[in-house]
Design an enzyme around this catalytic site. Structure first.
Site, mmCIF file in Angstrom:
data_model
loop_
_atom_site.group_PDB
_atom_site.id
_atom_site.type_symbol
_atom_site.label_atom_id
_atom_site.label_comp_id
_atom_site.label_asym_id
_atom_site.label_seq_id
_atom_site.Cartn_x
_atom_site.Cartn_y
_atom_site.Cartn_z
ATOM 1 N N LYS A 154 0.846 -1.120 0.039
ATOM 2 C CA LYS A 154 0.121 -0.154 -0.048
ATOM 3 C C LYS A 154 0.813 1.294 0.043
ATOM 4 O O LYS A 154 0.209 2.328 -0.490
ATOM 5 C CB LYS A 154 -1.092 -0.037 0.934
ATOM 6 N N GLY A 204 -0.093 -1.261 7.690
ATOM 7 C CA GLY A 204 -0.296 -0.262 6.658
ATOM 8 C C GLY A 204 -1.532 0.290 6.718
ATOM 9 O O GLY A 204 -1.975 1.449 6.295
HETATM 10 P P1 ATR Z 1 2.438 -4.284 7.596
HETATM 11 O O1 ATR Z 1 3.236 -3.699 8.629
HETATM 12 O O2 ATR Z 1 3.217 -4.641 6.398
HETATM 13 O O3 ATR Z 1 1.464 -3.291 6.907
HETATM 14 P P2 ATR Z 1 0.306 -5.750 8.579
HETATM 15 O O4 ATR Z 1 0.006 -7.288 8.782
HETATM 16 O O5 ATR Z 1 -0.346 -4.722 8.301
HETATM 17 O O6 ATR Z 1 1.845 -5.628 7.895
HETATM 18 O O7 ATR Z 1 0.825 -5.269 10.243
HETATM 19 C C1 ATR Z 1 1.154 -6.274 11.192
HETATM 20 C C2 ATR Z 1 0.824 -5.538 12.483
HETATM 21 O O8 ATR Z 1 0.509 -6.715 13.309
HETATM 22 C C3 ATR Z 1 2.021 -4.841 13.155
HETATM 23 O O9 ATR Z 1 1.742 -3.858 13.831
HETATM 24 C C4 ATR Z 1 2.578 -6.056 13.942
HETATM 25 O O10 ATR Z 1 3.640 -5.579 14.963
HETATM 26 P P3 ATR Z 1 5.027 -5.337 14.582
HETATM 27 O O11 ATR Z 1 5.269 -3.815 13.974
HETATM 28 O O12 ATR Z 1 5.784 -5.211 15.725
HETATM 29 O O13 ATR Z 1 5.676 -6.154 13.755
HETATM 30 C C5 ATR Z 1 1.775 -6.514 14.564
HETATM 31 N N1 ATR Z 1 1.818 -8.091 14.974
HETATM 32 C C6 ATR Z 1 1.898 -9.035 14.076
HETATM 33 N N2 ATR Z 1 2.206 -10.235 14.973
HETATM 34 C C7 ATR Z 1 2.173 -9.889 16.442
HETATM 35 C C8 ATR Z 1 2.487 -10.466 17.421
HETATM 36 N N3 ATR Z 1 2.793 -11.683 17.561
HETATM 37 N N4 ATR Z 1 2.801 -9.755 18.411
HETATM 38 C C9 ATR Z 1 2.418 -8.370 18.623
HETATM 39 N N5 ATR Z 1 2.120 -7.605 17.287
HETATM 40 C C10 ATR Z 1 2.053 -8.429 16.242
#
Ligand code: ATR
Length: 265
Positions: free
Chosen positions: A66, A129
């Site tokens: 995005k 995003g």
């Molecule tokens: P993108 O960052 O590419 O847009 P997203 O899937 O929209 O991807 O974002 C994933 C979100 O879920 C993030 O905020 C991520 O936290 P981090 O920035 O620390 O990676 C969060 N997230 C995913 N798995 C997680 C977990 N096991 N514990 C805490 N936060 C998690």
């Protein structure tokens, strides 16, 4: 001419956009088709070229492109610019335009619930995003205060640069919110749990999960057991798609029971 539309992302397998758009295409007797395409970042340039040459007529963009798609576009709508997030692309008068229908999708989705947003305090979990779009929508709805918490604090601070009025909360801490929004990917897995303190949760708290597959994440299930009100991201998804459809075809497709049943998983 058969117009071609695509949703691009990685992963993309689970996207319901083709199902929804092809349903509306058929309903409106349009000569068009909508597919999904698994993409790598280095393939974006060629795809935008295909759009310029009208081999493709529109794109939806999902995680993780995005933001990274932006340098390949000519013009951004105000909403795309403000959120630095593009989910809908099209060509207009030889220019490739990036737009964002997530903002209005989230807003309209919330407006179809009975929830009052104005003057409420919200805690957003996550900094991916979609979060800037959610923040912009909540501001339009005159939210009183936005708190943001993310496992990786740097990403939360990065969002605060564009929205200085939000307050960052340490991951794992909570505040006395009215509304809590899960914008993380925790909950996609059946056993995924978000560690928050549910003991003060009551009827007047509103739990929103951007995830709509599964229908009820553990986050929403638990909240419901504690008497809170809950909502998943299904209507946000439907309304962002409806607005993209309007941009491309100049038709506002109908959202009825049949439409929503398509998305029941
Ligand atoms: P993108 O960052 O590419 O847009 P997203 O899937 O929209 O991807 O974002 C994933 C979100 O879920 C993030 O905020 C991520 O936290 P981090 O920035 O620390 O990676 C969060 N997230 C995913 N798995 C997680 C977990 N096991 N514990 C805490 N936060 C998690």
């Amino acid at each position: 001419m058969n117009k071609k539309f695509l949703v691009i992302g990685n992963p993309i397998e689970h996207s319901l956009s083709p199902k929804l758009h092809n349903y509306w295409i058929k309903k409106n007797n349009l000569n068009a088709s909508y597919d999904k395409k698994l993409l790598e970042q280095n393939e974006i340039r060629q795809l935008i070229l295909d759009l310029r040459e009208e081999k493709i007529h529109g794109l939806n963009v999902t995680v993780p492109f995005k933001k990274t798609v932006i340098p390949f576009l000519d013009i951004l709508s105000d909403e795309a610019k403000n959120s630095q997030s593009v989910n809908t692309i099209y060509k207009n008068k030889d220019k490739i335009i990036g737009d964002n229908t997530d903002i209005e999708g989230f807003k309209t989705g919330l407006e179809t619930t009975s929830q009052v947003i104005k003057n409420k305090k919200v805690l957003i979990l996550g900094a991916g995003g979609v979060v800037p779009s959610i923040i912009i929508a909540l501001k339009k709805m005159q939210i009183a205060k936005i708190y943001l918490s993310n496992r990786t604090k740097e990403k939360a601070l990065e969002i605060k640069k564009n929205f200085p009025e939000i307050e960052i909360i340490e991951w794992g801490k909570t505040i006395n919110f009215d509304i809590i929004i899960n914008a993380t990917s925790i909950g996609l897995g059946e056993k995924d749990e978000i560690n928050i303190d549910y003991k003060n949760i009551s009827q007047n708290k509103f739990f929103y999960d951007v995830i709509y597959n599964p229908n009820e994440t553990n986050f929403l299930k638990k909240a419901k057991n504690f008497g809170a009100q809950i909502e998943n991201g299904k209507m946000m998804f439907v309304y962002q798609a409806q607005k993209a459809f309007f941009i491309w075809h100049n038709i506002l497709p109908v959202i009825d029971k049949e439409t929503l049943n398509l998305l029941d998983l």
